[in-house]
Design an enzyme around this catalytic site. Structure first.
Site, PDB file in Angstrom:
ATOM      1  N   ARG A   1      26.159  61.942  99.465  1.00 15.55           N
ATOM      2  CA  ARG A   1      25.844  60.730  98.653  1.00 15.55           C
ATOM      3  C   ARG A   1      26.275  59.213  99.147  1.00 15.55           C
ATOM      4  NH1 ARG A   1      25.966  59.368  92.881  1.00 15.55           N
ATOM      5  NH2 ARG A   1      25.414  57.083  92.953  1.00 15.55           N
TER       6      ARG A   1
ATOM      7  N   ASP B   1      24.281  63.338  92.341  1.00 15.15           N
ATOM      8  CA  ASP B   1      25.016  62.582  91.326  1.00 15.15           C
ATOM      9  C   ASP B   1      25.711  63.314  90.180  1.00 15.15           C
ATOM     10  OD1 ASP B   1      25.636  60.197  89.945  1.00 15.15           O
ATOM     11  OD2 ASP B   1      23.776  60.193  88.512  1.00 15.15           O
TER      12      ASP B   1
ATOM     13  N   ARG C   1      19.401  59.548  95.255  1.00 15.04           N
ATOM     14  CA  ARG C   1      20.586  60.385  95.830  1.00 15.04           C
ATOM     15  C   ARG C   1      20.457  61.756  95.883  1.00 15.04           C
ATOM     16  NH1 ARG C   1      22.725  58.207  90.179  1.00 15.04           N
ATOM     17  NH2 ARG C   1      21.633  56.381  91.114  1.00 15.04           N
TER      18      ARG C   1
ATOM     19  N   ASP D   1      28.189  62.930  87.163  1.00 15.87           N
ATOM     20  CA  ASP D   1      28.655  62.224  86.058  1.00 15.87           C
ATOM     21  C   ASP D   1      29.563  63.140  85.009  1.00 15.87           C
ATOM     22  OD1 ASP D   1      27.385  59.781  86.895  1.00 15.87           O
ATOM     23  OD2 ASP D   1      25.669  60.217  85.706  1.00 15.87           O
TER      24      ASP D   1
END
Length: 181
Positions: free
Chosen positions: A106, A118, A115, A120
């Protein structure tokens, strides 16, 4: 195991053995071998200290979302949601998520850019935080079908603290898209 992993850096006193908290982690990738990267990242999550289990949704494909909105010209994303039973403090879990992203190539060049991975942190139990480093629940989770649908598929009773039930949020989101088509 180091107590600081469970307590976070700013905690004063926390019981040494607290029960696991369910954290919700959204995974996405739109560069490289997306499926292999997401599967490897799920393995990385399972291998974290103070993680007692990971349950993941199936992979789903979605259009890239940029600040201006959906971008059908950008490489499509593969997404998943993982439920993580952890005794890590939210700040420590976030630090591990960033390290996993880095390990998988990343690069943070532009906000909402393409990317390789990712990760989150969408929710951490019932924690609500507006800290500069970690906002919980994730501020845009209720607006993201690529988070809500996979999450609902593995937890039909899911709720976003302060926002409501995931099934209702997803239905409202789908209804708003029907109205604008």
């Amino acid at each position: 195991m180091n107590r600081r992993l469970a307590e976070g850096f700013s905690a004063d006193i926390v019981p040494a053995e607290r029960p696991p908290v369910r954290a919700v982690v959204a995974l996405g990738a739109n560069l490289g071998d997306r499926a292999a990267t997401l599967n490897a990242a799920l393995g990385d999550l399972q291998a974290l200290p103070l993680v007692d289990g990971v349950r993941a949704s199936a992979l789903v494909e979605s259009v890239a979302v940029k600040p201006e909105g959906p971008d059908a010209d950008a490489p499509a994303y593969l997404n998943a949601v993982a439920l993580v039973a952890t005794r890590l403090a939210p700040s420590m879990l976030l630090a591990f998520l960033k390290a996993i992203e880095t390990r998988h190539g990343r690069e943070r060049r532009e906000r909402w850019g393409d990317r390789t991975l990712d990760l989150d942190l969408i929710a951490y139990g019932d924690v609500v935080s507006s800290d500069d480093v970690l906002t919980l629940p994730h501020p845009r989770a209720a607006e993201r079908g690529f988070v809500l649908a996979p999450w609902l598929s593995i937890d039909p009773d899911a709720e976003i603290p302060g926002a409501g039930r995931v099934d209702a949020l997803l239905e409202a989101l789908r209804g708003s898209h029907r109205g604008t088509s």
